[in-house]
Enzyme design. Structure first.
Site, PDB file in Angstrom:
ATOM      1  N   SER A 234       0.024   0.308   5.812  1.00  0.00           N
ATOM      2  CA  SER A 234      -0.119   0.517   4.421  1.00  0.00           C
ATOM      3  C   SER A 234      -1.218  -0.471   4.032  1.00  0.00           C
ATOM      4  CB  SER A 234       1.116  -0.040   3.730  1.00  0.00           C
ATOM      5  OG  SER A 234       1.346  -1.560   4.149  1.00  0.00           O
ATOM      6  N   LYS A 235      -1.519  -0.505   2.713  1.00  0.00           N
ATOM      7  CA  LYS A 235      -2.632  -1.188   1.917  1.00  0.00           C
ATOM      8  C   LYS A 235      -2.745  -2.733   2.545  1.00  0.00           C
ATOM      9  CE  LYS A 235      -3.652   1.818  -1.876  1.00  0.00           C
ATOM     10  NZ  LYS A 235      -3.439   1.986  -3.355  1.00  0.00           N
ATOM     11  N   ARG A 236      -1.339  -3.272   2.714  1.00  0.00           N
ATOM     12  CA  ARG A 236      -1.538  -4.724   3.156  1.00  0.00           C
ATOM     13  C   ARG A 236      -2.024  -4.970   4.459  1.00  0.00           C
ATOM     14  NH1 ARG A 236       4.061  -3.267   3.518  1.00  0.00           N
ATOM     15  NH2 ARG A 236       4.797  -3.396   5.843  1.00  0.00           N
TER      16      ARG A 236
END
Length: 455
Positions: A234-236
């Site tokens: 994911s974006k993290r």
């Protein structure tokens, strides 16, 4: 005939996990002389946007995943947007109700989970009083649902663990598990390759196929791509969309190359996906989740950048400049010469631009290390001698080499300092493409002007 599909929702940018799923579908279709379909699953009216659909189509083309049927490539099984198929869905919902395989469910106003009435006729009296009404599929009891997953092997579910499930919302919108079955059934999809997060949906879909007396497709559930912490990417963890990698300066063939080796056994690490079609098989896809390695992707990208012909590299660089809205008002051949000598030490188009920026500006920003060299007593004599030698030099690699060695022979300082002083004066930094090549590309006029600017 093999028919596979990739069915993204236009609710955001195209995720690399989805692209890998699309790649495996594309591989299988091309390997078996089949059809690859792009279908847009936009039944989520609130979140679906046409701009995301346009980006998905653009990114699929950028990735080289050419499809045979889709929203912009009409075929005999369209339409290819779910939002344009509502009348089809209503027809098949009515058929299930008619055959008493689905029913209308009325919900309590106090408890939205509580069904207070079931019927095969539309409960108009409840509807007129503002009660919520959905259509639910009646799950067969005491059944075993089994399927042979092409990646995971044999998977079995007991229908006892499933409640009757909604196939049409109270607002008339059909639910995912229903629409996907109708679409795959009518589009004659033979194989469904998708992420393993869809395994739990599969028994419900198989029950619907059976309700329509239709043969389910073969299923293959592909393990998810994980981040370094072993949670879904994911974006993290970093950028995850095709748009991100495009803007960062990754080549489409490199991204597809990396996704192609991510969870699939390939003999080589560097290749073009078109060359692997005949070798692809679902049996070679790993049943275990894989970790996305940004460093390996960058390495693969660098390998592609360094091995491609300069015209192809220029074309990709030009596309990247347009994506980033950067204008370089320079001659094409000059830019190609810069790229050719600069690509050796970088791994992305963005790095290539940053590394070669000194060739595209006369307003150099001098690095701290070079500024310190300028304070040395030998600096000015070195630069003056360099001007003298380069004024009369032949501007080839050999000619520049001879000229700079003549400067070094004057022994104002050691050879390394001599070359770094000239390098910094010309490029503003001490890490650059080869010095001889840089001087050759810059040309006599710019070289002499930049040397004069620092003394």
């Amino acid at each position: 005939m093999v028919r596979v599909r990739f069915a993204p929702s236009p609710t955001g940018f195209l995720h690399v996990g989805g692209v890998r799923t699309a790649l495996f579908n594309w591989y299988y279709a091309r390997r078996n002389n089949g059809a690859f379909i792009l279908r847009i699953e936009d039944t989520d009216i609130e979140r679906s946007k046409k701009e995301y659909e346009d980006i998905i189509i653009k990114d699929m083309n950028w990735c080289g995943l050419n499809y045979d049927e889709g929203p912009d490539k009409p075929g005999q099984f369209g339409p290819y947007r779910q939002s344009e198929r509502n009348e089809i869905y209503k027809e098949y919902i009515n058929l299930l109700i008619k055959e008493k395989k689905a029913y209308y469910a009325v919900y309590s106003k106090e408890n939205e989970e509580e069904v207070i009435s079931k019927s095969y006729d539309f409960p108009s009296e409840y509807s007129s009083l503002g009660y919520s009404v959905t259509v639910k599929f009646e799950v067969p009891k005491n059944r075993k649902i089994t399927f042979d997953d092409m990646v995971k092997g044999n998977i079995e579910f007991d229908t006892q663990v499933f409640d009757d499930f909604v196939i049409m919302r109270s607002n008339g919108a059909p639910m995912y598990n229903f629409t996907v079955v109708i679409d795959d059934m009518l589009m004659k999809v033979t194989h469904v390759f998708r992420g393993e997060d869809h395994i739990s949906n599969t028994p419900k879909q198989i029950m619907l196929y059976e309700a329509f007396n239709a043969q389910p497709p073969r299923f293959a559930h592909i393990p998810l791509i994980l981040g370094e912490d072993k949670t879904p990417l994911s974006k993290r963890h970093g950028g995850t969309s095709v748009e991100f990698f495009k803007e960062e300066g990754y080549l489409p063939q490199a991204l597809m190359n990396y996704l192609g080796v991510l969870g699939w056994t390939a003999e080589e690490q560097i290749f073009n996906i078109q060359d692997k079609v005949e070798q692809f098989s679902m049996e070679m896809v790993s049943s275990k989740s894989v970790v996305f390695d940004y460093k390996k992707l960058m390495w693969i990208n660098g390998e592609h950048m360094r091995s491609m012909d300069i015209d192809s590299l220029y074309s990709h660089f030009e596309d990247w400049l347009k994506t980033c809205k950067i204008n370089l008002p320079f001659d094409k051949e000059y830019i190609k010469s810069v790229l050719d000598i600069s690509r050796v030490k970088v791994s992305t188009l963005k790095q290539l631009y940053d590394f070669s920026y000194g060739f595209f500006t006369d307003s150099l920003e001098y690095c701290q290390e070079f500024s310190e060299l300028k304070t040395k007593e030998w600096f000015a004599p070195v630069i003056r001698q360099a001007i003298e030698e380069l004024e009369n030099a032949v501007y080839t690699v050999d000619g520049i080499s001879q000229a700079l060695n003549l400067v070094a022979e004057k022994k104002f300082t050691n050879k390394k300092n001599t070359f770094q002083a000239v390098r910094g004066a010309l490029m503003g930094r001490l890490i650059t493409p080869g010095l001889y090549e840089s001087i050759t590309v810059l040309g006599k006029e710019k070289v002499l002007q930049r040397l004069s600017n620092v003394i």
